[in-house]
Design a protein around this motif. Sequence first.
Motif, PDB file in Angstrom:
ATOM      1  N   VAL A   1      -0.747   0.200  -2.202  1.00  0.00           N
ATOM      2  CA  VAL A   1      -0.200   1.327  -1.445  1.00  0.00           C
ATOM      3  C   VAL A   1       1.092   1.767  -2.130  1.00  0.00           C
ATOM      4  CG1 VAL A   1       0.750   2.075   0.779  1.00  0.00           C
ATOM      5  CG2 VAL A   1      -1.282   0.631   0.705  1.00  0.00           C
ATOM      6  N   PHE A   2       1.347   3.069  -2.126  1.00  0.00           N
ATOM      7  CA  PHE A   2       2.486   3.619  -2.856  1.00  0.00           C
ATOM      8  C   PHE A   2       2.923   4.933  -2.223  1.00  0.00           C
ATOM      9  CE2 PHE A   2      -1.576   4.819  -4.638  1.00  0.00           C
ATOM     10  CZ  PHE A   2      -1.497   6.203  -4.741  1.00  0.00           C
ATOM     11  N   ALA A   3       4.117   5.378  -2.585  1.00  0.00           N
ATOM     12  CA  ALA A   3       4.625   6.681  -2.159  1.00  0.00           C
ATOM     13  C   ALA A   3       4.411   7.678  -3.297  1.00  0.00           C
ATOM     14  CB  ALA A   3       6.104   6.599  -1.798  1.00  0.00           C
TER      15      ALA A   3
ATOM     16  N   SER B   1       5.857  -1.614   2.282  1.00  0.00           N
ATOM     17  CA  SER B   1       5.771  -3.073   2.262  1.00  0.00           C
ATOM     18  C   SER B   1       4.769  -3.514   3.317  1.00  0.00           C
ATOM     19  CB  SER B   1       7.146  -3.692   2.548  1.00  0.00           C
ATOM     20  OG  SER B   1       7.069  -5.109   2.619  1.00  0.00           O
ATOM     21  N   PHE B   2       3.845  -4.397   2.945  1.00  0.00           N
ATOM     22  CA  PHE B   2       2.791  -4.835   3.859  1.00  0.00           C
ATOM     23  C   PHE B   2       3.281  -5.896   4.839  1.00  0.00           C
ATOM     24  CE2 PHE B   2      -0.252  -2.937   0.946  1.00  0.00           C
ATOM     25  CZ  PHE B   2      -1.323  -2.610   1.766  1.00  0.00           C
TER      26      PHE B   2
ATOM     27  N   ASN C   1      -2.784  -4.924   7.835  1.00  0.00           N
ATOM     28  CA  ASN C   1      -3.216  -3.769   8.612  1.00  0.00           C
ATOM     29  C   ASN C   1      -2.175  -2.657   8.676  1.00  0.00           C
ATOM     30  OD1 ASN C   1      -5.643  -5.081   9.292  1.00  0.00           O
ATOM     31  ND2 ASN C   1      -4.662  -6.099  11.038  1.00  0.00           N
ATOM     32  N   THR C   2      -0.906  -2.994   8.422  1.00  0.00           N
ATOM     33  CA  THR C   2       0.201  -2.047   8.583  1.00  0.00           C
ATOM     34  C   THR C   2       1.181  -2.192   7.428  1.00  0.00           C
ATOM     35  OG1 THR C   2       0.024  -2.228  10.990  1.00  0.00           O
ATOM     36  CG2 THR C   2       2.048  -1.271  10.133  1.00  0.00           C
ATOM     37  N   VAL C   3       1.728  -1.058   7.003  1.00  0.00           N
ATOM     38  CA  VAL C   3       2.842  -1.105   6.048  1.00  0.00           C
ATOM     39  C   VAL C   3       4.091  -0.551   6.716  1.00  0.00           C
ATOM     40  CG1 VAL C   3       1.466  -0.992   3.951  1.00  0.00           C
ATOM     41  CG2 VAL C   3       2.228   1.132   5.035  1.00  0.00           C
ATOM     42  N   LEU C   4       5.213  -1.083   6.285  1.00  0.00           N
ATOM     43  CA  LEU C   4       6.525  -0.598   6.709  1.00  0.00           C
ATOM     44  C   LEU C   4       7.099   0.212   5.562  1.00  0.00           C
ATOM     45  CD1 LEU C   4       8.905  -1.035   8.891  1.00  0.00           C
ATOM     46  CD2 LEU C   4       9.728  -2.739   7.249  1.00  0.00           C
ATOM     47  N   ALA C   5       7.693   1.377   5.857  1.00  0.00           N
ATOM     48  CA  ALA C   5       8.243   2.206   4.791  1.00  0.00           C
ATOM     49  C   ALA C   5       9.462   2.965   5.285  1.00  0.00           C
ATOM     50  CB  ALA C   5       7.190   3.203   4.297  1.00  0.00           C
TER      51      ALA C   5
END
Length: 318
Positions: free
Chosen positions: A131-133, A169-170, A175-179
């Motif tokens: 996952v990335f921005a 960040s996983f 199931n969820t990432v924090l950003a």
Amino acid sequence: MRRWLGGVVAVGLLGACEPTDFGGGGTIGDVLFDRGFAFVRGDRNVYVVDDDGDPNSPQRLTTAGGAYTPAISKDGSSIVFVQRSGSTSSIQTVPTSGGPVATLISSNDAACGACTNFRGPTFSPDGRTIVFAFDRGSGSVSSLGRIAVNGSGFTELTPGTTISYGSPSFFPSGNTVLAPAGSNTFQFNQLAFVPVDGGSPPSYVSLGNEVLAIANRAVVSPDGRQVALDGRLSSGSTRIFVGNVTATGISGTLRRLTDYTASTVQESFPSWAGSTQLGFLFNDSGGDPSIYLAPVSSTASSVTLAVPAANEPFYGPN
């Protein structure tokens, strides 16, 4: 304490005097990488140093330059990073043992349309996805995307967004990432909790009163109970903060990791080195940045040098 720290910083500056050609990219040193830091140096190549290795002699894994924000896979076998060349960026991987670099996705790739300016890629806990921005075209907002580790199956996690997202960040569940999130990439004044399956909308929490914005990164601890971030203060300084977190929000207030107050000190790019210790970038008075370690506790503490002359650190596997 200030006198002692100044001596330690001098060690980092001496490390910066080493030649920029640190050996062939992808070769294997005396200590195989098992656990430790990945980072970049002034030549913008990816390096690793094992916990059992010599921090003054890291292993270089790339040679092309242009590398940013490396992250280590959960099994320690691979590093993902952003490679930039002019206005073009791509997400690439390289084995931690050395080997060929693989490009997963590039700017304006047909799979994602007008994707540009990739940032902060990170592996999922199961190692299957990244996952990335990224920016969508030339607009002022940024989104989060997901791809498989072989570069297939691009999915935008925050389609139609009207705000910007930073490096994800996983949580351990995967199931969820924090950003970091905010009105633009220069004002990440919230934390976003984004479901990776894309089936539910993100939720957001504020940072409190002391932290004006997140400078670069917010990272979830290996046990999923804490978050660390580099918070920008009203003084202009950046400090590492830690707080209790769940998959839906922050519990209590953020607290400082270290006990420094000088405006010349800048702390950034936190990375968990276990559930009770953080590695991060430390820079004082404009000298070369180096990686330092500090324990995570209820009170601010001192730091110790981990790797001299290093930038954008990431510790793993956790």
